[in-house]
Design a protein around this motif. Structure first.
Motif, PDB file in Angstrom:
ATOM      1  N   VAL A  91      -1.365 -22.537  -6.339  1.00 26.99           N
ATOM      2  CA  VAL A  91      -0.252 -21.604  -6.562  1.00 26.99           C
ATOM      3  C   VAL A  91      -0.493 -20.826  -7.854  1.00 26.99           C
ATOM      4  CG1 VAL A  91       2.218 -21.407  -6.983  1.00 26.99           C
ATOM      5  CG2 VAL A  91       1.389 -23.011  -5.269  1.00 26.99           C
ATOM      6  N   LEU A  92      -0.887 -21.533  -8.902  1.00 24.69           N
ATOM      7  CA  LEU A  92      -1.113 -20.861 -10.183  1.00 24.69           C
ATOM      8  C   LEU A  92      -2.276 -19.876 -10.089  1.00 24.69           C
ATOM      9  CD1 LEU A  92      -0.325 -20.697 -13.196  1.00 24.69           C
ATOM     10  CD2 LEU A  92      -2.146 -22.332 -13.634  1.00 24.69           C
TER      11      LEU A  92
ATOM     12  N   ALA B 144      -0.354 -27.297  -6.891  1.00 24.82           N
ATOM     13  CA  ALA B 144       0.160 -26.480  -7.987  1.00 24.82           C
ATOM     14  C   ALA B 144      -0.933 -25.573  -8.532  1.00 24.82           C
ATOM     15  CB  ALA B 144       0.717 -27.373  -9.090  1.00 24.82           C
TER      16      ALA B 144
ATOM     17  N   ALA C 276      -1.137 -16.876  -8.164  1.00 22.31           N
ATOM     18  CA  ALA C 276      -0.104 -16.127  -8.878  1.00 22.31           C
ATOM     19  C   ALA C 276      -0.722 -15.309 -10.009  1.00 22.31           C
ATOM     20  CB  ALA C 276       0.960 -17.083  -9.416  1.00 22.31           C
TER      21      ALA C 276
ATOM     22  N   LEU D  78       2.843 -19.241  -0.889  1.00 20.70           N
ATOM     23  CA  LEU D  78       3.712 -19.397  -2.059  1.00 20.70           C
ATOM     24  C   LEU D  78       3.059 -18.760  -3.291  1.00 20.70           C
ATOM     25  CD1 LEU D  78       6.350 -20.710  -2.975  1.00 20.70           C
ATOM     26  CD2 LEU D  78       5.046 -22.737  -3.578  1.00 20.70           C
TER      27      LEU D  78
END
Lengths: 634, 66
Positions: free
Chosen positions: A287-288, A284, A291, A111
């Protein structure tokens, strides 16, 4: 651009020929390997042939990149060519393994990478292309002139790319041990030499088409075994849909095993249950981290995106996202099939005597343990299990422990397919690592102020040699770290991107979007973000006790944990010097490490804290110092 | 801006709601798992397509306006 318009045209023709030849060659190798797999040639040739094929493909791609010259591919192919930089060989191996080991929580990695591709398209690629810079170091130098930004960004890029090289060499090393049967360290050294050779023979031409071929190779190598399993098991050739059946069947098998006492509830990690292995905030955070890391990845912000019309860069980034998603959605399917194969093995009543061949093939390398001992052969397994198992000798789910790092390429063997398909996956991953590490090394060379292209053009040997020395340093550092096998590949690869995110992302966003940002602010952002990451990590792992004492209010341990901490500390203070004191310290330190965090954040998820720190530093320091548009700042 | 908001929602909001979403099934997947494994990624591609389309149109208008 080393070539002016006219010579680019004259270069174009050989470029097309070389591209076509490379495409045909790589395609031919894929077909040949698939045929070989069908004919069961794995045993006949020896696994070493696959290793040689991986090296060969890497060399062909590296050479082709030098021959093509400065041609330009369209967004579709350019996008494809960047995927092996985003989903590097290391991630390609590690993500299926992470989903295999962590279940739902492992999806955070896929993700995060997908989210990063979109972030790059929205925030970074178009403005980067319009800026006229041809690399991230060049952009920072153009936007923030002066030595300070160059030095700080160079250090951050070098550190993160060394970690990326570590992850890649670990993947290549694992494949080397499997195919050549040599030790892990020797395989890492062999891979490191191959990476260096690829770096030397590679020219500075446009590598879009060879790299796009690399993507096709990766996709085919993953897709073929998954499609075969999907058809064989469920009669549906689309793995992304077919593996839903496998998820449910696996759940059924696991419940059945629990009922038959063949699985320990404490070991169960149902694939579909969220947040078993990490807190939501760390999910989270990963993911951050991925990303922002992908969006600021220095080896992606390179030729295929640079110096183009905004529209073209936007569409190239969109294609990167599309091709990445195609690859990423396959990976959970691979993990699920591997899990179901192993669970079925247990459900069918496997004993120590009738384990499939792959268990021993990887057991010999110490990568599969049965009954808590490396499964080198059937006799060892029987001996190890005789103590722990009951009279029937049936293995339990927790008795077979597969190292998560091998799932990404052992899937065909685990699922009972021909070993040649594992060979194909190994070839693809090996080539991806060997070729893929060129871009990270190259960007460090650039960041440290050496223009290899210019060196090649005016023939100055000093520049070339300096670039070789830097490349060798990175590869040696990466290889030495890889041999330590400090953590699963996924953690190392994620750590590299997390460091990019914390160190470079705020400064990059400032450079592209905020004219008021100046060199002082950018340096402060980079130092604060990267420094915070390092300090937090060091505090958690090496200075846990002072860490807890200084920031106890933020710790996830709560008042109970803190009470216990004070108790242990008093015990340590009261203990007599000597063995007693050391034991008390060990207990205190272990407990401190379990609660040395802010809001439970740890690992790569520290980016959740480091990014705001970096942005605040960027804004505050930029505003306190001169406005770059007035020419008063450095 | 809208694209970034949707991005954040898909990347951070949806995974947190997995348990609630799992009550619904889609393509035989529980929705929460599906969203994180594939849905959010497909969503990213859709956002990317839409945003690229809008940006291109804006660029064209700007050129025409000159």
């Amino acid at each position: 651009m080393p070539l002016d318009g006219e010579s680019a045209v004259s270069e174009k023709k050989p470029g097309v020929v070389v591209s076509a030849a490379t495409a045909a060659g790589v395609g031919g190798v894929i077909v040949a390997l698939l045929l070989a797999a069908r004919l069961g040639a794995l045993a006949a040739w020896g696994d070493g042939a696959y290793w040689a094929a991986g090296i060969g493909i890497a060399a062909v791609i590296a050479l082709a990149a030098g021959l093509i010259g400065a041609g330009r591919a369209g967004p579709v192919l350019s996008g494809m060519s960047l995927v092996p930089s985003v989903v590097s060989g290391a991630f390609f191996v590690a993500i299926p393994g992470a989903v295999f080991a962590l279940g739902y929580d492992g999806l955070s990695y896929a993700l995060g990478i997908g989210a990063g591709c979109l972030l790059m398209q929205l925030l970074v690629a178009p403005r980067f292309a319009a800026s006229g810079a041809d690399s991230l170091p060049a952009l920072l130098a153009m936007r923030f002139p002066g030595r300070m930004v160059a030095v700080v960004s160079g250090a951050i890029i070098a550190a993160s790319m060394i970690v990326a090289a570590t992850a890649g060499l670990m993947a290549a090393g694992l494949i080397g041990t499997r195919l050549l049967g040599i030790g892990f360290d020797a395989a890492v050294i062999a891979a490191a030499c191959a990476v260096f050779a690829c770096f030397i023979v590679r020219g500075e031409g446009d590598a879009s088409i060879p790299n796009a071929m690399l993507y096709v190779l990766l996709l085919v190598a993953l897709l073929v075994p998954l499609v075969i399993v999907s058809v064989q098991w469920f009669g549906l050739p689309v793995p992304q849909i077919a593996y839903a059946n496998s998820l449910w069947q696996l759940q059924g098998i696991e419940e059945d095993l629990l009922g038959r006492d063949l699985a320990d509830p404490a070991y169960m990690r149902p694939l579909m249950t969220a947040f078993l292995t990490m807190a939501p905030i760390n999910f989270a955070g990963i993911v951050l981290a991925l990303a922002a890391g992908v969006a600021a990845l220095p080896n992606v912000l390179a030729a295929p995106l640079a110096q183009r019309p905004m529209r073209e860069a936007r569409h190239t980034a969109l294609w990167v996202l599309g091709w990445c998603v195609l690859l990423l959605t396959l990976m959970p399917a691979a993990a699920t099939y591997a899990r179901q194969s192993i669970a079925s093995l247990i459900a069918d009543g496997a004993t120590a005597s009738d384990l499939p061949q792959w268990v021993f093939a990887y057991g010999k390398l110490g990568l599969v343990e049965v009954c808590e001992r490396a499964a080198t052969d059937a006799a060892t397994v029987r001996a190890a299990c005789s103590a722990s198992l009951d009279a029937s000798g049936a293995l339990r789910l927790q008795d077979i422990a597969v190292n998560q790092d091998v799932v990404g390429f052992a899937l065909p063997e685990i699922a009972g397919l021909d070993g040649g398909l594992t060979g194909l996956l190994a070839v693809a991953i090996l080539a991806a690592v060997l070729v893929g590490l060129h871009a990270p090394i190259n960007v460090v060379v650039r960041a440290l102020g050496i223009d290899a292209a210019a060196g090649a053009e005016d023939g100055s040997r000093g520049t070339r040699i300096a670039s070789y020395v830097i490349a060798a340093t990175i590869i040696v550092a990466g290889a030495v770290l890889a041999m330590q096998r400090l953590a699963p590949i996924i953690d190392i690869a994620t750590g590299s991107l997390a460091f990019v995110a914390a160190g470079l992302f705020p400064a990059l966003v400032g450079a592209l979007w905020w004219p008021r940002a100046n060199a002082w602010g950018a340096s402060a952002a980079m130092l604060a973000g990267a420094g915070f990451m390092l300090l937090y990590f060091a505090g958690q792992h090496y200075f846990a006790v002072p860490f807890v004492e200084a920031t106890s209010a933020l710790s996830s341990g709560g008042s109970n944990g803190l009470e216990y901490f004070t108790e242990l500390k008093d015990a340590w203070l009261a203990a007599e010097p000597g063995a007693e004191k050391l034991a008390a310290w060990a207990a205190l330190d272990a407990h401190a490490r379990s609660m040395a965090d802010w809001w439970g954040i740890g690992g790569a998820a520290t980016v959740l804290l480091a990014l705001p720190v970096g942005f605040v530093a960027l804004v505050v320091v930029s505003l306190l110092t001169g406005d770059p548009r007035k020419g008063t700042s450095p | 801006m809208l694209a970034l908001l949707t991005w954040a929602l898909l990347a951070f909001g949806v995974p947190m709601l997995a348990q609630a979403l799992d009550l619904i099934d889609i393509f035989a997947f529980p929705l929460g798992y599906f969203m994180v494994a594939q849905g959010a990624l497909i969503g990213f591609v859709v956002i990317g397509l839409a945003s690229a389309h809008w940006q291109d149109r804006r660029d064209r208008r700007r050129l025409a306006g000159r």
